[in-house]
Design an enzyme around this catalytic site. Sequence first.
Site, PDB file in Angstrom:
ATOM      1  N   TYR A 136       0.820  -1.213   0.000  1.00 59.80           N
ATOM      2  CA  TYR A 136       0.000   0.000   0.000  1.00 59.80           C
ATOM      3  C   TYR A 136       0.854   1.263   0.000  1.00 59.80           C
ATOM      4  CZ  TYR A 136      -4.651  -2.025   0.712  1.00 59.80           C
ATOM      5  OH  TYR A 136      -5.854  -2.677   0.548  1.00 59.80           O
ATOM      6  N   LYS A 187       3.200 -15.267   2.294  1.00 62.03           N
ATOM      7  CA  LYS A 187       3.564 -16.132   1.166  1.00 62.03           C
ATOM      8  C   LYS A 187       5.082 -16.295   1.192  1.00 62.03           C
ATOM      9  CE  LYS A 187       1.575 -17.362  -2.265  1.00 62.03           C
ATOM     10  NZ  LYS A 187       1.220 -18.755  -2.646  1.00 62.03           N
ATOM     11  N   ASP A 220      -2.755 -18.099   0.778  1.00 63.39           N
ATOM     12  CA  ASP A 220      -3.785 -18.713  -0.077  1.00 63.39           C
ATOM     13  C   ASP A 220      -4.494 -19.837   0.663  1.00 63.39           C
ATOM     14  OD1 ASP A 220      -1.385 -20.123  -0.189  1.00 63.39           O
ATOM     15  OD2 ASP A 220      -1.616 -20.725  -2.280  1.00 63.39           O
ATOM     16  N   ASP A 244      -6.352  -7.139   3.885  1.00 63.07           N
ATOM     17  CA  ASP A 244      -7.484  -6.515   3.203  1.00 63.07           C
ATOM     18  C   ASP A 244      -8.393  -7.603   2.638  1.00 63.07           C
ATOM     19  OD1 ASP A 244      -9.032  -4.438   1.973  1.00 63.07           O
ATOM     20  OD2 ASP A 244      -8.006  -4.863   0.079  1.00 63.07           O
ATOM     21  N   ASP A 248     -12.190  -9.330   4.262  1.00 62.16           N
ATOM     22  CA  ASP A 248     -13.472  -9.317   3.543  1.00 62.16           C
ATOM     23  C   ASP A 248     -14.093 -10.711   3.549  1.00 62.16           C
ATOM     24  OD1 ASP A 248     -13.402  -6.597   2.830  1.00 62.16           O
ATOM     25  OD2 ASP A 248     -14.122  -7.007   0.807  1.00 62.16           O
TER      26      ASP A 248
END
Length: 350
Positions: A136, A187, A220, A244, A248
């Site tokens: 970001y 990751k 993932d 983020d 959600d």
Amino acid sequence: MTDLLLLPGDGIGPEVIAEVRKVAAALTPNLAIEEAPFGGKSFDLHGTPLTDETLAAAKAAKAVLMGAVGGPKWASAPRDKRPEAGLLGLRSGMQVFANLRPALCFQPLADASTLKREVVEGLDLMIVRELTGGVYFGQPRGIEDLPGGGRRGIDTQVYTTAEIERVSRVAFELARGRRNKVTSAEKSNVMESGLLWREVVEDLHKREYADVTLEHMLADNAAMQLVKNPKQFDVMVTDNLFGDILSDAAAQLTGSLGMLPSAALGVPGAPGLYEPIHGSAPDIAGQGIANPLAAILSFEMALRWSLERSDEADRLFAAVEKALAGGARTPDLGGKLTTAAMGDAVVAAL
Ligand code: IPM
Ligand code: MG
């Protein structure tokens, strides 16, 4: 001194913040509340989504509660003047690096999720999202023209030891007051910053938090596990971008994005930034049907984490539970209540 600075912002923001005002008037009438323009609203008035005055007022308050920012109206504004840029500027200006995003399934809403009741019933997980670093904010970034034609878009994912350590510390501390388990998602199999993330979390755990159960999970896989068996998680700590996305997904487990509050915290004593995790929802803005509970629960978190009013926070939380148990439902929860009627139901339950 301002206790609570309200930044209603855009879209459904002003509608849900109006319900927070209503609840605050009933619950904490002596709270010093101020309001400031922010987001697209501020861009329209001042040509920038975050003025120096609003940032200064935010830093001087004990807590800041934002509604929502953004919408199609500002889609073609210059990138650094878009409402979202104002939000990133506010997060980074307030240095609120740890974003607490609880996903809690209220008992009466167990059937409102798109997942089976047994998967989500009793769910209580906390995502701790790093909020002021990573892709970001990383440099370089931009879109550049290539000599032979075509263009190249660049973002940079970057994390330092100190950034990873301070947000992980928040996660470990939270876990100690909960079910004592932290899952760190990255990751590390493909990203250098992910590898460092894993090493720093592991190291901090060994040094200071060996009593907490620590698990590493690839991001993932974490996404899959969230929808497969979300109750395996207690506290999940992850970077800005994965946080983020994963938050959600976690939100939908609870039935509606309209239910989820968040708290962004910096160093102890600094003001916290509270926001419902839903966006400005331009498709339903102005209709009076948005669910104000995420904003009201964000106020509850502000009372608890920044305003030292945990008794009032407990009362407010119980009132939300009671309103839901009594059947109060906005359209996102399958009901017919207006935004204002849901606010009234919470006040009545108080
Ligand atoms: C969130 C939002 C923001 C983000 C947007 C509006 C900039 O999606 O708070 O999750 O990406 O952080
Ligand atoms: Mg988001």
